[in-house]
Scaffold this motif. Sequence first.
Motif, PDB file in Angstrom:
ATOM      1  N   SER A 248       0.848  -1.197   0.000  1.00 33.45           N
ATOM      2  CA  SER A 248       0.000   0.000   0.000  1.00 33.45           C
ATOM      3  C   SER A 248       0.890   1.256   0.000  1.00 33.45           C
ATOM      4  CB  SER A 248      -0.911   0.002   1.220  1.00 33.45           C
ATOM      5  OG  SER A 248      -0.169   0.423   2.349  1.00 33.45           O
ATOM      6  N   PRO A 249       0.369   2.371  -0.530  1.00 35.46           N
ATOM      7  CA  PRO A 249       1.166   3.615  -0.558  1.00 35.46           C
ATOM      8  C   PRO A 249       1.675   4.009   0.834  1.00 35.46           C
ATOM      9  CG  PRO A 249      -0.882   3.878  -1.801  1.00 35.46           C
ATOM     10  CD  PRO A 249      -0.958   2.536  -1.133  1.00 35.46           C
ATOM     11  N   ASN A 250       0.900   3.705   1.867  1.00 38.56           N
ATOM     12  CA  ASN A 250       1.327   4.056   3.227  1.00 38.56           C
ATOM     13  C   ASN A 250       2.623   3.374   3.633  1.00 38.56           C
ATOM     14  OD1 ASN A 250      -0.791   5.661   3.669  1.00 38.56           O
ATOM     15  ND2 ASN A 250      -2.003   4.183   4.861  1.00 38.56           N
ATOM     16  N   ASP A 251       2.844   2.170   3.089  1.00 36.23           N
ATOM     17  CA  ASP A 251       4.024   1.388   3.484  1.00 36.23           C
ATOM     18  C   ASP A 251       5.184   1.520   2.492  1.00 36.23           C
ATOM     19  OD1 ASP A 251       2.892   0.509   5.763  1.00 36.23           O
ATOM     20  OD2 ASP A 251       2.538  -1.550   5.111  1.00 36.23           O
ATOM     21  N   ALA A 252       4.977   2.338   1.442  1.00 34.69           N
ATOM     22  CA  ALA A 252       5.979   2.404   0.362  1.00 34.69           C
ATOM     23  C   ALA A 252       7.360   2.791   0.894  1.00 34.69           C
ATOM     24  CB  ALA A 252       5.513   3.369  -0.720  1.00 34.69           C
TER      25      ALA A 252
ATOM     26  N   TYR B 223      12.879   1.429   2.333  1.00 34.07           N
ATOM     27  CA  TYR B 223      13.980   1.483   3.285  1.00 34.07           C
ATOM     28  C   TYR B 223      14.484   0.068   3.599  1.00 34.07           C
ATOM     29  CZ  TYR B 223      16.850   2.728   7.248  1.00 34.07           C
ATOM     30  OH  TYR B 223      17.923   2.884   8.092  1.00 34.07           O
ATOM     31  N   ALA B 224      13.522  -0.858   3.843  1.00 34.60           N
ATOM     32  CA  ALA B 224      13.901  -2.247   4.127  1.00 34.60           C
ATOM     33  C   ALA B 224      14.719  -2.800   2.955  1.00 34.60           C
ATOM     34  CB  ALA B 224      12.638  -3.092   4.332  1.00 34.60           C
ATOM     35  N   ARG B 225      14.239  -2.566   1.771  1.00 34.24           N
ATOM     36  CA  ARG B 225      14.913  -3.091   0.583  1.00 34.24           C
ATOM     37  C   ARG B 225      16.322  -2.499   0.440  1.00 34.24           C
ATOM     38  NH1 ARG B 225      12.670  -4.929  -4.862  1.00 34.24           N
ATOM     39  NH2 ARG B 225      14.545  -4.876  -6.109  1.00 34.24           N
ATOM     40  N   SER B 226      16.451  -1.190   0.720  1.00 32.79           N
ATOM     41  CA  SER B 226      17.762  -0.534   0.563  1.00 32.79           C
ATOM     42  C   SER B 226      18.796  -1.162   1.512  1.00 32.79           C
ATOM     43  CB  SER B 226      17.642   0.968   0.815  1.00 32.79           C
ATOM     44  OG  SER B 226      17.450   1.199   2.197  1.00 32.79           O
ATOM     45  N   LEU B 227      18.349  -1.615   2.678  1.00 28.00           N
ATOM     46  CA  LEU B 227      19.280  -2.254   3.623  1.00 28.00           C
ATOM     47  C   LEU B 227      19.572  -3.691   3.210  1.00 28.00           C
ATOM     48  CD1 LEU B 227      17.767  -1.121   7.046  1.00 28.00           C
ATOM     49  CD2 LEU B 227      19.824  -0.225   5.953  1.00 28.00           C
TER      50      LEU B 227
ATOM     51  N   TYR C 109       9.535  -7.345   5.519  1.00 30.75           N
ATOM     52  CA  TYR C 109       9.040  -7.132   6.875  1.00 30.75           C
ATOM     53  C   TYR C 109      10.189  -6.782   7.806  1.00 30.75           C
ATOM     54  CZ  TYR C 109      10.726 -11.911   7.939  1.00 30.75           C
ATOM     55  OH  TYR C 109      11.507 -13.037   8.109  1.00 30.75           O
ATOM     56  N   CYS C 110       9.835  -6.368   9.006  1.00 26.37           N
ATOM     57  CA  CYS C 110      10.891  -6.201  10.007  1.00 26.37           C
ATOM     58  C   CYS C 110      10.420  -6.762  11.346  1.00 26.37           C
ATOM     59  CB  CYS C 110      11.340  -4.740  10.134  1.00 26.37           C
ATOM     60  SG  CYS C 110      10.233  -3.705  11.052  1.00 26.37           S
TER      61      CYS C 110
END
Length: 164
Positions: free
Chosen positions: A92-96, A101-105, A134-135
């Motif tokens: 969802s746009p809220n979690d974009a 950020y998760a992906r960049s790490l 997820y985190c």
Amino acid sequence: MLITKIRSRECRELLARLGFGRLACVSNNRPYIVPIYFSYDAECLYCFSTLGRKIEWMRENPLVCVEVDEISAHDDWLSVIALGHYLEFSNSPNDAKGQEYARSLIEKRALWWQSGYTAVQVRRNRKPAVPVFYCIQIEKMTGLRASPNTRENARTPRDALIRN
Ligand SMILES: Cc1cc2nc3c(=O)[nH]c(=O)nc-3n(C[C@H](O)[C@H](O)[C@H](O)COP(=O)(O)OP(=O)(O)OC[C@H]3O[C@@H](n4cnc5c(N)ncnc54)[C@H](O)[C@@H]3O)c2cc1C
């Protein structure tokens, strides 16, 4: 062997250095544990997976536990246990931003996506894999260190009990 507690700074260093551990989740009082890679940042373990049992279970019950260890010898190791909360970054746009950020790490690790797709090859249903970022938000963490005790000469469990 001497067992001592380690400080939270050392726990965090271990999580950042290893980026690998075992994730335990629970459904209907039954535990399930899987090895996973993660990227540690600011009290969170960022992970990538595809939809399967662990994701389904963590959606149902977000309370999880992660164990990480570094073993040099039977009497020389570090172990960290983190209790935490599962937080999924949906599409969802809220979690974009969270997902980005998760992906960049996570993508700093070569072939980061490969392990998340491991189970796809053996899952019975041949549906297309659904990627999930997820985190685990760490709520409580403890760490132990074992180090050789050069003065110790106990050779059997009985010797050790008598000495202590
Ligand atoms: C070094 C290493 C790193 C990994 N890193 C990741 C990662 O970053 N992200 C990720 O998603 N996965 C990773 N995996 C794979 C992970 O351990 C799981 O196999 C995978 O995530 C599938 O889990 P699932 O709950 O979706 O299983 P499902 O596809 O739902 O399958 C469930 C069934 O498969 C069995 N099963 C699942 N995993 C294993 C396993 N590891 N060993 C034995 N049986 C198993 C279960 O017992 C159950 O019967 C890694 C594995 C290793 C060894």
